[in-house]
Design a protein around this motif. Sequence first.
Motif, PDB file in Angstrom:
ATOM      1  N   PHE A  55      -0.710  -3.254  -0.297  1.00  0.00           N
ATOM      2  CA  PHE A  55       0.635  -3.124   0.271  1.00  0.00           C
ATOM      3  C   PHE A  55       1.101  -1.664   0.256  1.00  0.00           C
ATOM      4  N   ILE A  56       0.800  -0.945  -0.821  1.00  0.00           N
ATOM      5  CA  ILE A  56       1.182   0.474  -0.898  1.00  0.00           C
ATOM      6  C   ILE A  56       0.506   1.255   0.229  1.00  0.00           C
ATOM      7  N   ASP A  57      -0.791   1.024   0.430  1.00  0.00           N
ATOM      8  CA  ASP A  57      -1.500   1.710   1.522  1.00  0.00           C
ATOM      9  C   ASP A  57      -0.932   1.312   2.880  1.00  0.00           C
ATOM     10  N   TYR A  58      -0.727   0.009   3.093  1.00  0.00           N
ATOM     11  CA  TYR A  58      -0.174  -0.465   4.356  1.00  0.00           C
ATOM     12  C   TYR A  58       1.178   0.184   4.633  1.00  0.00           C
ATOM     13  N   ARG A  59       2.036   0.142   3.659  1.00  0.00           N
ATOM     14  CA  ARG A  59       3.385   0.700   3.821  1.00  0.00           C
ATOM     15  C   ARG A  59       3.325   2.191   4.142  1.00  0.00           C
ATOM     16  N   PHE A  60       2.456   2.918   3.438  1.00  0.00           N
ATOM     17  CA  PHE A  60       2.368   4.361   3.674  1.00  0.00           C
ATOM     18  C   PHE A  60       1.790   4.659   5.052  1.00  0.00           C
ATOM     19  N   TYR A  61       0.618   4.114   5.359  1.00  0.00           N
ATOM     20  CA  TYR A  61      -0.081   4.491   6.591  1.00  0.00           C
ATOM     21  C   TYR A  61       0.546   3.906   7.851  1.00  0.00           C
ATOM     22  N   GLU A  62       1.228   2.787   7.738  1.00  0.00           N
ATOM     23  CA  GLU A  62       1.846   2.186   8.923  1.00  0.00           C
ATOM     24  C   GLU A  62       3.312   2.581   9.101  1.00  0.00           C
TER      25      GLU A  62
END
Length: 191
Positions: A55-62
């Motif tokens: 979720f952290i990666d998704y939130r950051f990159y998207e």
Amino acid sequence: MSSIFKQYYLKKLIIWGGIGLIALFIRYSSKPETSTLIGFVIILAFLSVGLINGFIDYRFYEKSAPRLVSNLLEQKPLLEFKAIGFSKEDDDKIGGYINNYKIFLAPLINVEGEKWLTVLIPLQVREGLDNYFNKFDDFFKFQLSDKVLFAEAILKSYDKTYDYQKIFTLLEKTTLSLQDKKILPINIVDE
């Protein structure tokens, strides 16, 4: 939705699930009387960590990264390239010409805040370019992407290491070297 799951969550769930299984195995090896409920809680805890990381990666990159990249396009040294005729291409790069070669400059940022600049120069495909796929010069190598040949360089920490003049000199030197080796730019029709 499934591509987002594969890109951001699946790998992390597999890694953290594997770590959870190892932890569970160690627990059962040292304390064989461990209950099934504790085993289930251990696996669930590690899978939760995987989901949170995804979720952290998704939130950051998207969500965050596109805005941050757009801001980087408005800061030095990329702002100075706009002053010499480079213009915004899409939302994540600028493009312009140096020595009749189209050059794309695309800043990137990761979760840790590291910044790098991807430099792409589209080229015509011809015989004898095989030697340059590993290395063309100290910075560039050739990449084949979607049937288009690029000279590509990735400049790490470009915002701290490079100023406008260093990047421009690098691009000028590389395009002159490409000309000397008779490696021609691809014909790009600007819209």
